[in-house]
Design a protein around this motif. Structure first.
Motif, short mmCIF file in Angstrom:
data_model
loop_
_atom_site.label_atom_id
_atom_site.label_comp_id
_atom_site.label_asym_id
_atom_site.label_seq_id
_atom_site.Cartn_x
_atom_site.Cartn_y
_atom_site.Cartn_z
N ARG A 1 9.56 4.24 -10.69
CA ARG A 1 11.01 4.37 -10.20
C ARG A 1 11.26 5.28 -9.03
O ARG A 1 11.79 5.01 -8.29
N GLN A 2 10.59 6.46 -9.21
CA GLN A 2 10.84 7.33 -7.93
C GLN A 2 10.26 6.76 -6.74
O GLN A 2 10.66 6.85 -5.79
N ALA A 3 9.04 5.99 -6.66
CA ALA A 3 8.52 5.34 -5.76
C ALA A 3 9.37 4.29 -4.99
O ALA A 3 9.56 4.28 -3.95
N ALA A 4 9.98 3.54 -6.09
CA ALA A 4 11.01 2.45 -5.56
C ALA A 4 12.21 3.13 -4.92
O ALA A 4 12.80 2.74 -4.06
N VAL B 1 0.84 -1.19 0.05
CA VAL B 1 0.12 0.03 -0.01
C VAL B 1 0.95 1.50 -0.02
O VAL B 1 0.38 2.23 -0.76
N GLU B 2 1.92 1.23 0.86
CA GLU B 2 2.88 2.23 0.87
C GLU B 2 3.42 2.47 -0.58
O GLU B 2 3.70 3.68 -1.01
N LEU B 3 3.76 1.45 -1.26
CA LEU B 3 4.35 1.71 -2.70
C LEU B 3 3.32 2.26 -3.67
O LEU B 3 3.70 3.00 -4.21
N LEU B 4 2.17 1.84 -3.52
CA LEU B 4 0.92 2.33 -4.23
C LEU B 4 0.94 3.87 -3.91
O LEU B 4 0.56 4.64 -4.97
N GLU B 5 0.99 4.33 -2.85
CA GLU B 5 0.79 5.70 -2.35
C GLU B 5 1.85 6.48 -2.98
O GLU B 5 1.59 7.57 -3.38
N ARG B 6 3.15 5.98 -2.69
CA ARG B 6 4.20 6.65 -3.52
C ARG B 6 4.18 6.77 -4.78
O ARG B 6 4.62 7.98 -5.49
N ILE B 7 3.46 5.79 -5.56
CA ILE B 7 3.47 6.03 -7.01
C ILE B 7 2.44 7.12 -7.28
O ILE B 7 2.68 7.72 -8.14
N HIS B 8 1.39 7.03 -6.50
CA HIS B 8 0.44 7.80 -6.82
C HIS B 8 0.95 9.38 -6.48
O HIS B 8 0.31 10.20 -7.34
#
Length: 111
Positions: A40-43, A27-34
């Motif tokens: 790439r930035q979320a990663a 969920v944190e990954l999805l939020e950072r993508i959003h």
């Protein structure tokens, strides 16, 4: 025999067909993508490889009947990744379930 004091703890995982699909970290990954518009930035923000993030997004998307993230390959400026309205709904439902779980732990978990 007396039971020593304890505290309940745990994490929520959504499983589909006995496969873990969504948990706190994803969920944190999805939020950072959003927020960033970029896998790439979320990663990078989560200190994981782009491949690992991409594999997780694919796994999440494949676990649901419709995608939570859509991405478009980029040219000079790079690609873009967007959380779908369905993805936003799933995150909201997950967070609501997680809050209920935490309230349950707080209410029942201190002995």
């Amino acid at each position: 025999m007396s039971i020593p004091p304890f505290k309940l703890n745990g994490r929520i995982w959504l499983e589909i067909d006995e496969e873990k699909v969504l948990g706190h970290g994803r969920v944190e990954l999805l939020e950072r993508i959003h927020e960033s518009g970029s896998i790439r930035q979320a990663a990078l923000q989560m200190k994981m490889s782009y491949k690992q993030a991409w594999d997780l997004v694919n796994h999440i998307n494949n676990g649901f009947k419709q995608p939570l993230v859509i991405s478009k390959r980029g040219g000079k400026g790079g690609g873009i990744a967007l959380l779908t309205p369905f993805g936003q709904e799933v995150i909201g439902e997950f967070k609501e379930l997680q809050q209920k779980f935490f309230r349950f732990l707080d209410k029942n978990g201190k002995k």
